[in-house]
Design a protein around this motif. Structure first.
Motif, mmCIF file in Angstrom:
data_model
loop_
_atom_site.group_PDB
_atom_site.id
_atom_site.type_symbol
_atom_site.label_atom_id
_atom_site.label_comp_id
_atom_site.label_asym_id
_atom_site.label_seq_id
_atom_site.Cartn_x
_atom_site.Cartn_y
_atom_site.Cartn_z
ATOM 1 N N UNK A 2 -4.735 0.117 4.954
ATOM 2 C CA UNK A 2 -5.503 0.160 5.816
ATOM 3 C C UNK A 2 -5.972 -1.223 6.978
ATOM 4 N N UNK A 3 -6.217 -2.147 5.929
ATOM 5 C CA UNK A 3 -6.002 -3.842 7.055
ATOM 6 C C UNK A 3 -5.122 -3.800 7.592
ATOM 7 N N UNK A 4 -5.523 -4.987 8.443
ATOM 8 C CA UNK A 4 -4.197 -5.808 9.500
ATOM 9 C C UNK A 4 -3.108 -5.880 9.050
ATOM 10 N N UNK A 5 -3.421 -7.058 7.634
ATOM 11 C CA UNK A 5 -2.225 -8.149 7.174
ATOM 12 C C UNK A 5 -1.750 -6.760 6.258
ATOM 13 N N UNK A 6 -1.532 -5.850 5.785
ATOM 14 C CA UNK A 6 -0.690 -4.487 5.031
ATOM 15 C C UNK A 6 -0.370 -4.465 5.916
ATOM 16 N N UNK A 7 -0.659 -4.028 7.190
ATOM 17 C CA UNK A 7 0.233 -3.513 8.285
ATOM 18 C C UNK A 7 1.105 -4.630 8.724
ATOM 19 N N UNK A 8 0.686 -5.641 8.535
ATOM 20 C CA UNK A 8 1.373 -6.939 8.746
ATOM 21 C C UNK A 8 2.801 -6.570 7.909
ATOM 22 N N UNK A 9 2.627 -6.688 7.161
ATOM 23 C CA UNK A 9 3.416 -6.483 5.772
ATOM 24 C C UNK A 9 4.596 -4.952 5.525
ATOM 25 N N UNK A 10 4.177 -3.896 6.427
ATOM 26 C CA UNK A 10 5.049 -3.461 6.726
ATOM 27 C C UNK A 10 6.292 -3.681 7.283
ATOM 28 N N UNK A 11 5.151 -3.331 9.116
ATOM 29 C CA UNK A 11 6.057 -3.780 10.135
ATOM 30 C C UNK A 11 7.222 -4.922 9.714
ATOM 31 N N UNK A 12 6.735 -5.913 8.427
ATOM 32 C CA UNK A 12 7.950 -6.862 8.413
ATOM 33 C C UNK A 12 8.801 -6.062 6.892
ATOM 34 N N UNK B 112 9.440 2.567 -11.705
ATOM 35 C CA UNK B 112 9.525 3.580 -11.369
ATOM 36 C C UNK B 112 10.279 3.901 -10.445
ATOM 37 N N UNK B 113 10.327 3.790 -9.591
ATOM 38 C CA UNK B 113 11.327 3.726 -8.165
ATOM 39 C C UNK B 113 12.862 3.017 -8.329
ATOM 40 N N UNK B 114 13.059 2.463 -9.850
ATOM 41 C CA UNK B 114 13.988 1.533 -9.404
ATOM 42 C C UNK B 114 13.851 0.678 -8.076
ATOM 43 N N UNK B 115 13.606 -0.446 -7.759
ATOM 44 C CA UNK B 115 12.369 -0.613 -5.848
ATOM 45 C C UNK B 115 13.966 -2.576 -7.148
ATOM 46 N N UNK B 116 14.088 -2.753 -5.374
ATOM 47 C CA UNK B 116 14.657 -4.295 -5.714
ATOM 48 C C UNK B 116 14.018 -5.140 -5.710
ATOM 49 N N UNK B 117 13.461 -5.241 -4.580
ATOM 50 C CA UNK B 117 12.094 -6.081 -3.928
ATOM 51 C C UNK B 117 11.075 -5.359 -3.274
ATOM 52 N N UNK B 118 9.782 -6.227 -3.536
ATOM 53 C CA UNK B 118 8.574 -5.741 -3.435
ATOM 54 C C UNK B 118 8.294 -6.570 -2.242
ATOM 55 N N UNK B 119 7.184 -6.419 -0.588
ATOM 56 C CA UNK B 119 7.382 -7.303 0.227
ATOM 57 C C UNK B 119 5.566 -6.859 0.582
ATOM 58 N N UNK B 120 5.011 -8.285 0.075
ATOM 59 C CA UNK B 120 3.777 -8.322 -0.074
ATOM 60 C C UNK B 120 3.626 -9.344 0.592
ATOM 61 N N UNK B 121 1.966 -9.334 1.087
ATOM 62 C CA UNK B 121 1.445 -11.067 1.862
ATOM 63 C C UNK B 121 0.167 -11.376 1.109
ATOM 64 N N UNK B 122 -0.081 -12.862 1.538
ATOM 65 C CA UNK B 122 -0.713 -13.594 0.324
ATOM 66 C C UNK B 122 -2.437 -13.343 1.914
ATOM 67 N N UNK B 123 -3.243 -13.546 1.513
ATOM 68 C CA UNK B 123 -4.582 -13.269 1.998
ATOM 69 C C UNK B 123 -4.880 -14.296 1.957
ATOM 70 N N UNK B 124 -6.002 -14.497 3.229
ATOM 71 C CA UNK B 124 -6.718 -15.713 3.539
ATOM 72 C C UNK B 124 -7.325 -16.611 2.848
ATOM 73 N N UNK B 125 -8.489 -15.951 1.435
ATOM 74 C CA UNK B 125 -9.184 -16.380 0.806
ATOM 75 C C UNK B 125 -9.039 -18.054 0.122
ATOM 76 N N UNK B 126 -9.557 -18.284 0.035
ATOM 77 C CA UNK B 126 -10.405 -19.694 0.201
ATOM 78 C C UNK B 126 -11.415 -19.927 -1.290
#
Length: 296
Positions: free
Chosen positions: A166-176, A248-262
């Motif tokens: 439910x975080x905004x970074x995750x929703x940006x991943x979804x938009x992309x 399990x779903x025979x996925x070809x590519x996963x889309x994820x984002x890096x975090x702002x951790x420092x």
């Protein structure tokens, strides 16, 4: 009012060191080229030697410089040979410096929309203390990085997986992911992993969380005139479950984002994206944390 999302892959970059890992990227870049005909670039980065290297060498500074220039010319020729052999058409470039920095700079200068990079296997100590050019590129790039693992797979992007919470970074991943699936004419699957582990959570609360996630996904997709058909809910350790769902779903590519951790937090704990990147045998598109790649 529906949002406008203008993201399109118009320019791609192959970042290579001529290793087997980087060569494995070519079939994936060729698939994308055949699918949507983006402008393609290829970049090889020569190491920049420190002054002490020149002083310690048994030959002159001028000889070293001539050798570097000769290597540069050979690298350009090698890129041209690869393009001809692989049936690719790309702008070839050679630079000198720190590879991850030069790749990132080149991508910004040429408005690259996606960087293709190979992933080498690293020991646990290397993962913590050293990393790799691709790992540093993933952390610092302003463009999405398409990371191709060592394991050979058929190059085709027919099914894309977008993990969300439910975080905004995750929703940006979804938009992309939605924009990417639309442009590549691929199927999009979305997964959410609840980190309940062994805690006993009332079934009603779990169901309410799932409904909330589903509504959020539907709202984001509706803003892009898109409908997500397949949402998969799982419970457990996120990285492990994402990899499991992808297999399990025979996925070809996963889309994820890096975090702002420092700093120490990133050093000790890493992130879900990093864990997936190091463990999966499926290509991973890693989005930067700064929002540059968002389909806005």
């Amino acid at each position: 009012m529906k949002q406008k999302h203008s993201f399109q892959i118009q320019r791609v970059l192959w970042a290579t060191d001529f290793s087997n890992e980087s060569m494995s990227c070519l079939s994936w870049m060729r698939w994308v080229q055949n699918r949507i005909q983006p402008e393609a670039h290829a970049l090889y980065v020569l190491p920049r030697f420190s002054d002490w290297v020149y002083e310690a060498a048994f030959f002159s500074l001028e000889d070293l410089r001539l050798e570097i220039e000769s290597t540069r010319e050979k690298s350009v020729s090698k890129l041209a040979e690869i393009a001809k052999h692989k049936g690719l058409d790309f702008v070839a470039a050679v630079r000198e410096g720190i590879a991850s920095e030069e790749i990132s700079n080149y991508a910004q200068e040429h408005s690259i929309d996606m960087i293709f990079a190979g992933r080498r296997g690293l020991s646990e100590i290397e993962q913590i203390l050293v990393g790799s050019t691709t790992a540093r590129l993933v952390r610092n790039s302003h463009a999405p990085v398409f990371v191709v693992p060592k394991e050979k797979r058929k190059a085709a992007i027919k099914r894309i997986l977008a993990p969300v919470d439910l975080n905004e970074l995750s929703m940006r991943e979804l938009c992309y992911a939605i924009a990417l699936a639309r442009q590549l004419r691929s199927e999009l699957l979305v997964t959410h992993v609840a980190e309940f582990y062994n805690y006993k959570v009332p079934a009603l609360k779990h169901h309410q969380l799932m409904e909330r996630i589903n509504r959020r996904i539907a709202d984001v997709a509706a803003d892009m005139d898109y409908e997500v058909q397949n949402i998969i809910h799982e419970t457990g350790e996120p990285a492990h479950k994402i990899i499991e769902v992808a297999a399990d779903q025979d996925i070809d590519v996963i889309v994820m984002a890096t975090s702002q951790r420092r700093g120490l937090e990133k050093f000790l704990m890493g992130s879900v994206t990093q864990k997936v990147l190091l463990a999966t045998s499926i290509p991973l598109i890693v989005l930067p944390p700064n929002g540059d790649s968002a389909a806005e």
